[in-house]
Enzyme design. Structure first.
Site, PDB file in Angstrom:
ATOM      1  N   ASP A  19       0.705 -27.506  23.335  1.00  0.00           N
ATOM      2  CA  ASP A  19       1.540 -27.270  22.160  1.00  0.00           C
ATOM      3  C   ASP A  19       1.309 -28.337  21.086  1.00  0.00           C
ATOM      4  O   ASP A  19       1.024 -29.496  21.410  1.00  0.00           O
ATOM      5  CB  ASP A  19       3.010 -27.261  22.577  1.00  0.00           C
ATOM      6  CG  ASP A  19       3.918 -26.673  21.508  1.00  0.00           C
ATOM      7  OD1 ASP A  19       3.423 -25.928  20.642  1.00  0.00           O
ATOM      8  OD2 ASP A  19       5.126 -26.968  21.546  1.00  0.00           O
ATOM      9  N   ASN A  67       2.781 -14.580  21.024  1.00  0.00           N
ATOM     10  CA  ASN A  67       1.934 -15.035  19.919  1.00  0.00           C
ATOM     11  C   ASN A  67       1.340 -13.884  19.105  1.00  0.00           C
ATOM     12  O   ASN A  67       0.872 -14.086  17.979  1.00  0.00           O
ATOM     13  CB  ASN A  67       0.791 -15.911  20.437  1.00  0.00           C
ATOM     14  CG  ASN A  67       1.247 -17.282  20.882  1.00  0.00           C
ATOM     15  OD1 ASN A  67       0.589 -17.928  21.704  1.00  0.00           O
ATOM     16  ND2 ASN A  67       2.379 -17.751  20.362  1.00  0.00           N
ATOM     17  N   ARG A 185       3.607 -30.333  29.361  1.00  0.00           N
ATOM     18  CA  ARG A 185       3.754 -29.730  28.037  1.00  0.00           C
ATOM     19  C   ARG A 185       3.637 -30.820  26.984  1.00  0.00           C
ATOM     20  O   ARG A 185       4.347 -31.822  27.029  1.00  0.00           O
ATOM     21  CB  ARG A 185       5.091 -29.008  27.864  1.00  0.00           C
ATOM     22  CG  ARG A 185       5.194 -28.408  26.449  1.00  0.00           C
ATOM     23  CD  ARG A 185       6.336 -27.455  26.261  1.00  0.00           C
ATOM     24  NE  ARG A 185       6.209 -26.819  24.944  1.00  0.00           N
ATOM     25  CZ  ARG A 185       6.618 -25.607  24.646  1.00  0.00           C
ATOM     26  NH1 ARG A 185       7.197 -24.874  25.578  1.00  0.00           N
ATOM     27  NH2 ARG A 185       6.467 -25.107  23.440  1.00  0.00           N
ATOM     28  N   GLU A 204       6.345 -30.264  39.486  1.00  0.00           N
ATOM     29  CA  GLU A 204       6.889 -31.394  38.743  1.00  0.00           C
ATOM     30  C   GLU A 204       6.586 -31.169  37.263  1.00  0.00           C
ATOM     31  O   GLU A 204       5.466 -30.799  36.898  1.00  0.00           O
ATOM     32  CB  GLU A 204       6.251 -32.709  39.211  1.00  0.00           C
ATOM     33  CG  GLU A 204       6.531 -33.028  40.678  1.00  0.00           C
ATOM     34  CD  GLU A 204       8.012 -33.201  40.968  1.00  0.00           C
ATOM     35  OE1 GLU A 204       8.716 -33.773  40.119  1.00  0.00           O
ATOM     36  OE2 GLU A 204       8.461 -32.757  42.046  1.00  0.00           O
TER      37      GLU A 204
END
Length: 247
Positions: A19, A67, A185, A204
């Site tokens: 991102d 998207n 992320r 995790e």
């Protein structure tokens, strides 16, 4: 390279939500497509480093089903980047096998053909498998799996009461690989965005503010160090896990 990692505890499967490409470009007064191009460079260096570290599977969230709602010019630019990025020699240089998952039927034919070609020429590569999630979302994937299972029940291939977690996992697009131990992320957002929802039940999670085009080897190492510093309990108590490790 001494990266201070426990090389015996490298995650077998790392999944990444890449991102921040658009915001990275906007901060530089550039079009969003410029950020996506620079994001490809990050893919190259992280793929190479994951291969060096001994990661078996790297799954990259490249284009979600949501998207498709972006402006047409950005979608077209992204599709072009998919084709161009698959020309990269990184697959052969690092002996990386390529796979694509998602609702691939929605992609332009030129993109689907390029995906098929890249999967074919890399199928015998041994070091790592890079999985690109294209036109993908977990809700799409789970819905698709439910439809397949329902059809098999209707055809008498299985009984409804025999459906279990393994049944569902086998019908997911990711059925050829283990669930990720670590989900990263980038870009500062604190959400999963419809990505591998079934598979990350006990992964995790690691979030960082770094935009994807700036994400580098040290950022990856920091994510893995954080992972290695956690105790993975899978519903057990801390004492249970410690006793098992001492046994």
């Amino acid at each position: 390279m001494d990266c201070g990692l426990d090389m015996t505890r490298i995650p077998r499967h790392i999944a990444i939500i890449m991102d921040g490409n658009g915001r990275w470009a906007a901060a530089r007064g550039k079009e969003r497509s410029f950020g996506h191009k620079e994001g490809i460079e990050a893919v190259r260096r992280i793929t190479s480093e994951c291969t060096r570290l001994g990661v078996d599977y790297l799954t990259l969230y490249t284009f979600s089903t949501e998207n498709w709602n972006r402006p047409d010019d950005e979608v077209a630019a992204l599709m072009g980047l998919v084709i161009n990025s698959l020309e990269d020699e990184i697959f052969m240089k690092n002996s990386v096998r390529f796979r694509a998952i998602g609702d691939l039927g929605r992609l332009p034919e030129a993109v689907r053909e390029k995906l098929r070609h890249t999967e074919e020429i890399t199928k015998n590569n041994k070091n790592m498998t890079m999985v690109v999630a294209l036109s993908y979302s977990s809700k799409w994937e789970i819905t698709h799996a439910v439809k397949e299972i329902a059809a098999e029940v209707k055809e008498g291939k299985m009984a409804a009461e025999d459906i279990n977690e393994e049944t569902i996992s086998k019908h997911l697009a990711t059925n050829f690989m283990p669930d990720p131990e670590l989900l990263i992320r980038t870009g500062g957002e604190l959400r999963i965005s419809n990505y591998l929802l079934w598979q990350i039940a006990y992964s995790e999670l690691y979030f960082c503010d770094t935009f994807w085009p700036d994400f580098n080897e040290e950022d990856l190492h920091e994510a893995i160090r954080c992972y290695q510093g956690r105790q993975r309990r899978f519903g057990k108590t801390e004492a249970q896990v410690e006793n098992e490790s001492e046994a």
